[in-house]
Design an enzyme around this catalytic site. Structure first.
Site, PDB file in Angstrom:
ATOM      1  N   PHE A   1      -5.842  -3.259  -7.130  1.00 37.94           N
ATOM      2  CA  PHE A   1      -7.069  -3.070  -6.340  1.00 37.94           C
ATOM      3  C   PHE A   1      -6.727  -2.235  -5.112  1.00 37.94           C
ATOM      4  O   PHE A   1      -6.916  -2.636  -3.969  1.00 37.94           O
ATOM      5  CB  PHE A   1      -7.722  -4.407  -5.967  1.00 37.94           C
ATOM      6  CG  PHE A   1      -9.224  -4.287  -5.868  1.00 37.94           C
ATOM      7  CD1 PHE A   1      -9.992  -4.093  -7.010  1.00 37.94           C
ATOM      8  CD2 PHE A   1      -9.868  -4.329  -4.641  1.00 37.94           C
ATOM      9  CE1 PHE A   1     -11.378  -3.958  -6.930  1.00 37.94           C
ATOM     10  CE2 PHE A   1     -11.252  -4.189  -4.551  1.00 37.94           C
ATOM     11  CZ  PHE A   1     -12.006  -4.005  -5.695  1.00 37.94           C
TER      12      PHE A   1
ATOM     13  N   HIS B   1      -2.043   0.957   0.401  1.00 41.76           N
ATOM     14  CA  HIS B   1      -1.109   1.097  -0.728  1.00 41.76           C
ATOM     15  C   HIS B   1      -0.726   2.566  -0.921  1.00 41.76           C
ATOM     16  O   HIS B   1       0.444   2.903  -1.158  1.00 41.76           O
ATOM     17  CB  HIS B   1      -1.753   0.615  -2.032  1.00 41.76           C
ATOM     18  CG  HIS B   1      -2.164  -0.831  -2.048  1.00 41.76           C
ATOM     19  ND1 HIS B   1      -3.475  -1.214  -2.079  1.00 41.76           N
ATOM     20  CD2 HIS B   1      -1.431  -1.977  -2.075  1.00 41.76           C
ATOM     21  CE1 HIS B   1      -3.546  -2.542  -2.129  1.00 41.76           C
ATOM     22  NE2 HIS B   1      -2.322  -3.033  -2.117  1.00 41.76           N
TER      23      HIS B   1
ATOM     24  N   GLN C   1       3.758  -3.001   6.823  1.00 45.43           N
ATOM     25  CA  GLN C   1       3.824  -3.840   8.031  1.00 45.43           C
ATOM     26  C   GLN C   1       2.689  -4.864   8.057  1.00 45.43           C
ATOM     27  O   GLN C   1       2.807  -5.920   8.661  1.00 45.43           O
ATOM     28  CB  GLN C   1       3.761  -2.921   9.268  1.00 45.43           C
ATOM     29  CG  GLN C   1       3.704  -3.633  10.608  1.00 45.43           C
ATOM     30  CD  GLN C   1       4.952  -4.436  10.900  1.00 45.43           C
ATOM     31  OE1 GLN C   1       6.043  -4.102  10.424  1.00 45.43           O
ATOM     32  NE2 GLN C   1       4.802  -5.515  11.669  1.00 45.43           N
TER      33      GLN C   1
ATOM     34  N   MET D   1      -6.719  -2.614   6.351  1.00 43.05           N
ATOM     35  CA  MET D   1      -7.148  -2.526   4.948  1.00 43.05           C
ATOM     36  C   MET D   1      -6.489  -3.632   4.139  1.00 43.05           C
ATOM     37  O   MET D   1      -5.315  -3.944   4.331  1.00 43.05           O
ATOM     38  CB  MET D   1      -6.804  -1.164   4.379  1.00 43.05           C
ATOM     39  CG  MET D   1      -7.654  -0.081   4.968  1.00 43.05           C
ATOM     40  SD  MET D   1      -7.535   1.424   4.009  1.00 43.05           S
ATOM     41  CE  MET D   1      -8.609   2.466   4.991  1.00 43.05           C
TER      42      MET D   1
ATOM     43  N   SER E   1      -7.038  -5.675   0.026  1.00 47.27           N
ATOM     44  CA  SER E   1      -7.830  -5.890  -1.191  1.00 47.27           C
ATOM     45  C   SER E   1      -8.818  -7.028  -0.964  1.00 47.27           C
ATOM     46  O   SER E   1      -9.916  -7.031  -1.534  1.00 47.27           O
ATOM     47  CB  SER E   1      -6.913  -6.230  -2.367  1.00 47.27           C
ATOM     48  OG  SER E   1      -5.898  -5.253  -2.490  1.00 47.27           O
TER      49      SER E   1
HETATM   50  P1  AMP Z   1      -0.633  -6.243  -2.054  1.00 50.37           P
HETATM   51  O1  AMP Z   1      -1.243  -5.472  -3.172  1.00 50.37           O
HETATM   52  O2  AMP Z   1      -1.635  -6.855  -1.124  1.00 50.37           O
HETATM   53  O3  AMP Z   1       0.428  -7.207  -2.512  1.00 50.37           O
HETATM   54  O4  AMP Z   1       0.133  -5.181  -1.152  1.00 50.37           O
HETATM   55  C1  AMP Z   1       1.121  -4.350  -1.705  1.00 50.37           C
HETATM   56  C2  AMP Z   1       1.872  -3.666  -0.593  1.00 50.37           C
HETATM   57  O5  AMP Z   1       0.954  -2.885   0.189  1.00 50.37           O
HETATM   58  C3  AMP Z   1       2.536  -4.655   0.372  1.00 50.37           C
HETATM   59  O6  AMP Z   1       3.801  -4.144   0.749  1.00 50.37           O
HETATM   60  C4  AMP Z   1       1.580  -4.665   1.521  1.00 50.37           C
HETATM   61  O7  AMP Z   1       2.200  -5.017   2.754  1.00 50.37           O
HETATM   62  C5  AMP Z   1       1.104  -3.231   1.546  1.00 50.37           C
HETATM   63  N1  AMP Z   1      -0.174  -3.127   2.245  1.00 50.37           N
HETATM   64  C6  AMP Z   1      -1.275  -3.891   2.051  1.00 50.37           C
HETATM   65  N2  AMP Z   1      -2.252  -3.540   2.918  1.00 50.37           N
HETATM   66  C7  AMP Z   1      -1.739  -2.550   3.698  1.00 50.37           C
HETATM   67  C8  AMP Z   1      -2.247  -1.771   4.796  1.00 50.37           C
HETATM   68  N3  AMP Z   1      -3.473  -1.950   5.271  1.00 50.37           N
HETATM   69  N4  AMP Z   1      -1.437  -0.833   5.331  1.00 50.37           N
HETATM   70  C9  AMP Z   1      -0.169  -0.656   4.860  1.00 50.37           C
HETATM   71  N5  AMP Z   1       0.357  -1.347   3.839  1.00 50.37           N
HETATM   72  C10 AMP Z   1      -0.404  -2.287   3.262  1.00 50.37           C
END
Ligand code: AMP
Length: 273
Positions: free
Chosen positions: A28, A33, A144, A180, A182
């Site tokens: 998503f 990402h 971060q 941001m 999901s």
């Molecule tokens: P997730 O799909 O939520 O597991 O996130 C996958 C990767 O994207 C993880 O390393 C998160 O920290 C990174 N991530 C999620 N949201 C953001 C964002 N707004 N800015 C930068 N990285 C993000």
């Protein structure tokens, strides 16, 4: 862009390329990402992303069943971002019957998210260790946004001598400051309008810090005063490396918070250094 569904397919393709940058995700996808994919693209000859909603990092009363998914859209975004390989395994492939091993990072997992979500970081560390073993990345990219997750993974890599360079990239935000996520897709229009209060709270702490305030409780109070009426799980000013709560700030620190808007739980943070 090659899409690989099984571990054996992935291993076969991986064997044919050299240095590789890995971006693990739960799909998503949004601009946060994609910023990690862009960074990986700039620093590695081959870029891989994983899309896997990892069941073991969700608690029994959390949002695993309703976690948003859109594989066709994710694949189009990754292709446009210049990703070379996408690994999108099935849970049964990652956790076959009889799976019984857990990677548990102690210390840095005790507070913050770890205190509110027991077992969460064991699920994260275990799946990331598995993804590292399967994909064997040269570098791996994390946001971060999930600050404690990044600390946990750095610690795991150091403690277990995993041959991976961990890169942590800045949080990407909406124009009104909301980080941001999901999970922002769960928010009603009213909740979406209230959600930037989290960033305002962190910004208040950062402004006080930049003006010279080093009393951690004063910074936590500044955050709380922006979150009147929110269901706050925690506001924290902690050591950036150990994640222990601070009284006085005398080195790199992290302001972080978690709050619930209806049934949606949001987290955010700002480094203080
Ligand atoms: P997730 O799909 O939520 O597991 O996130 C996958 C990767 O994207 C993880 O390393 C998160 O920290 C990174 N991530 C999620 N949201 C953001 C964002 N707004 N800015 C930068 N990285 C993000």
């Amino acid at each position: 862009m090659k899409i690989l569904k099984t571990i054996s397919q992935l291993r076969m393709v991986r064997a044919g390329v050299g240095d590789l940058g890995l971006v693990p995700t739960m799909g998503f996808l949004h601009a946060g990402h994609l910023s990690l994919v862009a960074r990986a693209r700039a620093e590695n000859p081959t870029v891989a992303a994983t899309i896997f909603v990892n069941p073991t990092q969700f608690g029994p009363n959390e949002d695993l069943a309703r976690y948003p998914r859109d594989m066709p859209r994710d694949l189009a975004l990754l292709e446009a971002a210049g990703c070379d390989l996408v690994f999108a395994p099935e849970p049964a492939d990652i956790y076959p019957a009889g799976f019984d091993t857990v990677v548990e990072v102690r210390g840095v997992t005790e507070g913050l998210e770890g205190a509110v979500r027991p077992g969460h970081f064991a699920g994260v560390a275990t799946v990331v260790a598995k993804l590292f073993n399967i994909v064997q990345p040269t570098r791996a990219y994390f946001g971060q946004k999930d600050a404690q997750q990044s600390v946990v993974i750095r610690k795991m890599v150091r403690d277990l001598n995993l041959p991976v360079e961990v890169v942590v990239a800045p949080t990407v935000r909406e124009v009104d400051g909301l980080a941001m996520s999901s999970r922002n897709s769960y928010l009603t229009p009213e909740q979406r309008a209230e959600a930037p209060a989290l960033f305002r709270a962190l910004s208040a702490a950062k402004a006080a810090y930049d003006a010279g305030e080093r009393d951690a409780e004063a910074l936590r109070a500044a955050m709380r005063s922006e979150l009147d009426g929110f269901a706050v799980d925690y506001v924290s000013v902690a050591d950036a490396e150990t994640l222990r709560e601070l009284n006085r700030i005398d080195g790199p620190a992290l302001a972080s918070l978690a709050a619930r808007l209806g049934t949606t739980r949001l987290i955010d943070n700002l480094p203080l250094d």
